[in-house]
Scaffold this motif. Structure first.
Motif, PDB file in Angstrom:
ATOM      1  N   PHE A 150      42.887  38.631  30.741  1.00 31.93           N
ATOM      2  CA  PHE A 150      43.201  39.697  31.689  1.00 31.93           C
ATOM      3  C   PHE A 150      44.637  39.593  32.183  1.00 31.93           C
ATOM      4  O   PHE A 150      45.322  40.596  32.364  1.00 31.93           O
ATOM      5  CB  PHE A 150      42.229  39.681  32.869  1.00 31.93           C
ATOM      6  N   LYS A 151      45.113  38.353  32.394  1.00 39.34           N
ATOM      7  CA  LYS A 151      46.486  38.154  32.859  1.00 39.34           C
ATOM      8  C   LYS A 151      47.480  38.595  31.784  1.00 39.34           C
ATOM      9  O   LYS A 151      48.455  39.290  32.076  1.00 39.34           O
ATOM     10  CB  LYS A 151      46.710  36.684  33.218  1.00 39.34           C
ATOM     11  N   ALA A 152      47.238  38.205  30.545  1.00 36.99           N
ATOM     12  CA  ALA A 152      48.151  38.561  29.446  1.00 36.99           C
ATOM     13  C   ALA A 152      48.234  40.063  29.234  1.00 36.99           C
ATOM     14  O   ALA A 152      49.279  40.586  28.848  1.00 36.99           O
ATOM     15  CB  ALA A 152      47.702  37.873  28.155  1.00 36.99           C
ATOM     16  N   ARG A 153      47.142  40.763  29.498  1.00 34.28           N
ATOM     17  CA  ARG A 153      47.130  42.216  29.313  1.00 34.28           C
ATOM     18  C   ARG A 153      47.475  42.976  30.586  1.00 34.28           C
ATOM     19  O   ARG A 153      47.474  44.208  30.597  1.00 34.28           O
ATOM     20  CB  ARG A 153      45.767  42.662  28.783  1.00 34.28           C
ATOM     21  N   GLY A 154      47.813  42.236  31.671  1.00 31.14           N
ATOM     22  CA  GLY A 154      48.219  42.882  32.920  1.00 31.14           C
ATOM     23  C   GLY A 154      47.099  43.628  33.617  1.00 31.14           C
ATOM     24  O   GLY A 154      47.338  44.661  34.248  1.00 31.14           O
ATOM     25  N   LEU A 155      45.886  43.119  33.523  1.00 35.15           N
ATOM     26  CA  LEU A 155      44.735  43.809  34.094  1.00 35.15           C
ATOM     27  C   LEU A 155      44.232  43.171  35.391  1.00 35.15           C
ATOM     28  O   LEU A 155      43.196  43.568  35.905  1.00 35.15           O
ATOM     29  CB  LEU A 155      43.594  43.838  33.070  1.00 35.15           C
ATOM     30  N   GLN A 156      44.964  42.213  35.913  1.00 38.10           N
ATOM     31  CA  GLN A 156      44.499  41.499  37.111  1.00 38.10           C
ATOM     32  C   GLN A 156      44.458  42.391  38.346  1.00 38.10           C
ATOM     33  O   GLN A 156      43.550  42.285  39.156  1.00 38.10           O
ATOM     34  CB  GLN A 156      45.415  40.317  37.408  1.00 38.10           C
ATOM     35  N   GLU A 157      45.437  43.252  38.502  1.00 39.01           N
ATOM     36  CA  GLU A 157      45.566  44.048  39.720  1.00 39.01           C
ATOM     37  C   GLU A 157      45.048  45.475  39.564  1.00 39.01           C
ATOM     38  O   GLU A 157      45.187  46.279  40.476  1.00 39.01           O
ATOM     39  CB  GLU A 157      47.044  44.084  40.163  1.00 39.01           C
ATOM     40  N   LEU A 158      44.480  45.807  38.429  1.00 38.97           N
ATOM     41  CA  LEU A 158      43.982  47.163  38.195  1.00 38.97           C
ATOM     42  C   LEU A 158      42.812  47.449  39.141  1.00 38.97           C
ATOM     43  O   LEU A 158      41.830  46.718  39.147  1.00 38.97           O
ATOM     44  CB  LEU A 158      43.541  47.296  36.735  1.00 38.97           C
ATOM     45  N   PRO A 159      42.893  48.494  39.947  1.00 42.40           N
ATOM     46  CA  PRO A 159      41.812  48.759  40.907  1.00 42.40           C
ATOM     47  C   PRO A 159      40.556  49.296  40.219  1.00 42.40           C
ATOM     48  O   PRO A 159      40.632  49.982  39.202  1.00 42.40           O
ATOM     49  CB  PRO A 159      42.417  49.826  41.840  1.00 42.40           C
ATOM     50  N   ASN A 160      39.412  48.948  40.770  1.00 42.86           N
ATOM     51  CA  ASN A 160      38.107  49.443  40.314  1.00 42.86           C
ATOM     52  C   ASN A 160      37.828  49.148  38.840  1.00 42.86           C
ATOM     53  O   ASN A 160      37.220  49.963  38.156  1.00 42.86           O
ATOM     54  CB  ASN A 160      37.969  50.945  40.579  1.00 42.86           C
ATOM     55  N   PHE A 161      38.282  48.014  38.356  1.00 44.34           N
ATOM     56  CA  PHE A 161      38.020  47.627  36.963  1.00 44.34           C
ATOM     57  C   PHE A 161      36.775  46.744  36.979  1.00 44.34           C
ATOM     58  O   PHE A 161      36.846  45.526  37.067  1.00 44.34           O
ATOM     59  CB  PHE A 161      39.231  46.914  36.381  1.00 44.34           C
ATOM     60  N   LEU A 162      35.615  47.382  36.911  1.00 42.16           N
ATOM     61  CA  LEU A 162      34.343  46.685  37.100  1.00 42.16           C
ATOM     62  C   LEU A 162      34.057  45.674  36.006  1.00 42.16           C
ATOM     63  O   LEU A 162      33.477  44.618  36.265  1.00 42.16           O
ATOM     64  CB  LEU A 162      33.214  47.708  37.213  1.00 42.16           C
ATOM     65  N   PHE A 163      34.465  45.964  34.760  1.00 42.98           N
ATOM     66  CA  PHE A 163      34.242  45.006  33.683  1.00 42.98           C
ATOM     67  C   PHE A 163      34.958  43.702  33.985  1.00 42.98           C
ATOM     68  O   PHE A 163      34.402  42.623  33.838  1.00 42.98           O
ATOM     69  CB  PHE A 163      34.723  45.575  32.339  1.00 42.98           C
ATOM     70  N   ARG A 164      36.229  43.797  34.431  1.00 41.41           N
ATOM     71  CA  ARG A 164      36.986  42.592  34.763  1.00 41.41           C
ATOM     72  C   ARG A 164      36.298  41.832  35.886  1.00 41.41           C
ATOM     73  O   ARG A 164      36.133  40.612  35.809  1.00 41.41           O
ATOM     74  CB  ARG A 164      38.407  42.972  35.187  1.00 41.41           C
ATOM     75  N   ASP A 165      35.887  42.542  36.927  1.00 42.53           N
ATOM     76  CA  ASP A 165      35.261  41.885  38.078  1.00 42.53           C
ATOM     77  C   ASP A 165      33.971  41.167  37.678  1.00 42.53           C
ATOM     78  O   ASP A 165      33.743  40.021  38.069  1.00 42.53           O
ATOM     79  CB  ASP A 165      34.985  42.908  39.170  1.00 42.53           C
ATOM     80  N   ASP A 166      33.141  41.825  36.873  1.00 43.47           N
ATOM     81  CA  ASP A 166      31.890  41.197  36.420  1.00 43.47           C
ATOM     82  C   ASP A 166      32.170  40.020  35.497  1.00 43.47           C
ATOM     83  O   ASP A 166      31.525  38.977  35.586  1.00 43.47           O
ATOM     84  CB  ASP A 166      31.012  42.219  35.703  1.00 43.47           C
ATOM     85  N   ALA A 167      33.140  40.187  34.589  1.00 44.28           N
ATOM     86  CA  ALA A 167      33.469  39.114  33.643  1.00 44.28           C
ATOM     87  C   ALA A 167      33.997  37.885  34.373  1.00 44.28           C
ATOM     88  O   ALA A 167      33.636  36.753  34.045  1.00 44.28           O
ATOM     89  CB  ALA A 167      34.485  39.608  32.619  1.00 44.28           C
ATOM     90  N   ILE A 168      34.855  38.095  35.368  1.00 47.10           N
ATOM     91  CA  ILE A 168      35.391  36.968  36.142  1.00 47.10           C
ATOM     92  C   ILE A 168      34.267  36.273  36.911  1.00 47.10           C
ATOM     93  O   ILE A 168      34.220  35.038  36.984  1.00 47.10           O
ATOM     94  CB  ILE A 168      36.506  37.449  37.106  1.00 47.10           C
ATOM     95  N   SER A 169      33.337  37.049  37.471  1.00 45.67           N
ATOM     96  CA  SER A 169      32.199  36.442  38.185  1.00 45.67           C
ATOM     97  C   SER A 169      31.371  35.570  37.255  1.00 45.67           C
ATOM     98  O   SER A 169      31.018  34.434  37.595  1.00 45.67           O
ATOM     99  CB  SER A 169      31.307  37.526  38.793  1.00 45.67           C
ATOM    100  N   LEU A 170      31.066  36.088  36.066  1.00 37.83           N
ATOM    101  CA  LEU A 170      30.300  35.307  35.090  1.00 37.83           C
ATOM    102  C   LEU A 170      31.085  34.084  34.630  1.00 37.83           C
ATOM    103  O   LEU A 170      30.527  32.998  34.437  1.00 37.83           O
ATOM    104  CB  LEU A 170      29.904  36.171  33.899  1.00 37.83           C
ATOM    105  N   TRP A 171      32.389  34.240  34.426  1.00 34.43           N
ATOM    106  CA  TRP A 171      33.253  33.123  34.018  1.00 34.43           C
ATOM    107  C   TRP A 171      33.183  32.015  35.066  1.00 34.43           C
ATOM    108  O   TRP A 171      33.033  30.843  34.726  1.00 34.43           O
ATOM    109  CB  TRP A 171      34.681  33.623  33.843  1.00 34.43           C
ATOM    110  N   ASN A 172      33.290  32.382  36.339  1.00 36.05           N
ATOM    111  CA  ASN A 172      33.260  31.393  37.408  1.00 36.05           C
ATOM    112  C   ASN A 172      31.905  30.679  37.480  1.00 36.05           C
ATOM    113  O   ASN A 172      31.857  29.475  37.726  1.00 36.05           O
ATOM    114  CB  ASN A 172      33.602  32.050  38.758  1.00 36.05           C
TER     115      ASN A 172
END
Length: 142
Positions: free
Chosen positions: A114-136
């Protein structure tokens, strides 16, 4: 119009080359070949009752057989199905090697991806939020 046809032909060649890199470099190399290593390791080392085995099994089911067939039919030098409709022909192995050289293992880790693709700060990106939760959650387990 010859100019239009030349441009159309150029776009067709580019799309073919782009599809070729995607299908071999992204799809086969990352989704199949790389995951086969983890699938073999899972089947050899984890008991079927292990939580990680249960989590990963649906994702790895059939991947070893599919990859074996792909190596025989799709990317086998001098006898590959891709050569029929790809411009690389029998140089598919070279293309695969080139694509794999560009791959860094850290790219496969969710936060780094997500960092390499610049998706960290994208608002309302639910896939990223769910993926990070599962990763943690997985990182807490280890």
């Amino acid at each position: 119009d010859p100019k239009y046809l030349s441009w159309l032909l150029a776009k067709m060649y580019f799309r073919c080359a782009d599809w070729q890199v995607y299908s071999l470099g992204t799809h086969f190399a990352r989704a199949h070949a790389m995951n086969e290593v983890f699938a073999v390791s899972m089947y050899r080392n984890l008991p079927s009752a292990h939580p990680l085995f249960r989590l990963l099994k649906p994702h790895f089911q059939g991947i070893i057989a599919i990859n074996a067939q792909a190596r025989q039919v799709l990317i086998n030098p001098k006898k590959n199905a891709f050569a029929q409709f790809m411009s690389a022909g029998d140089d598919l192995v070279k293309l695969l090697i080139t694509c794999c050289k560009e791959l860094d293992f850290k790219q496969l880790m969710i936060p780094s991806d997500f960092k390499a693709r610049g998706l960290q700060e994208l608002p309302n990106f639910l896939f990223r939020d769910d993926a990070i939760s599962l990763w943690n959650i997985l990182m807490e387990y280890t």
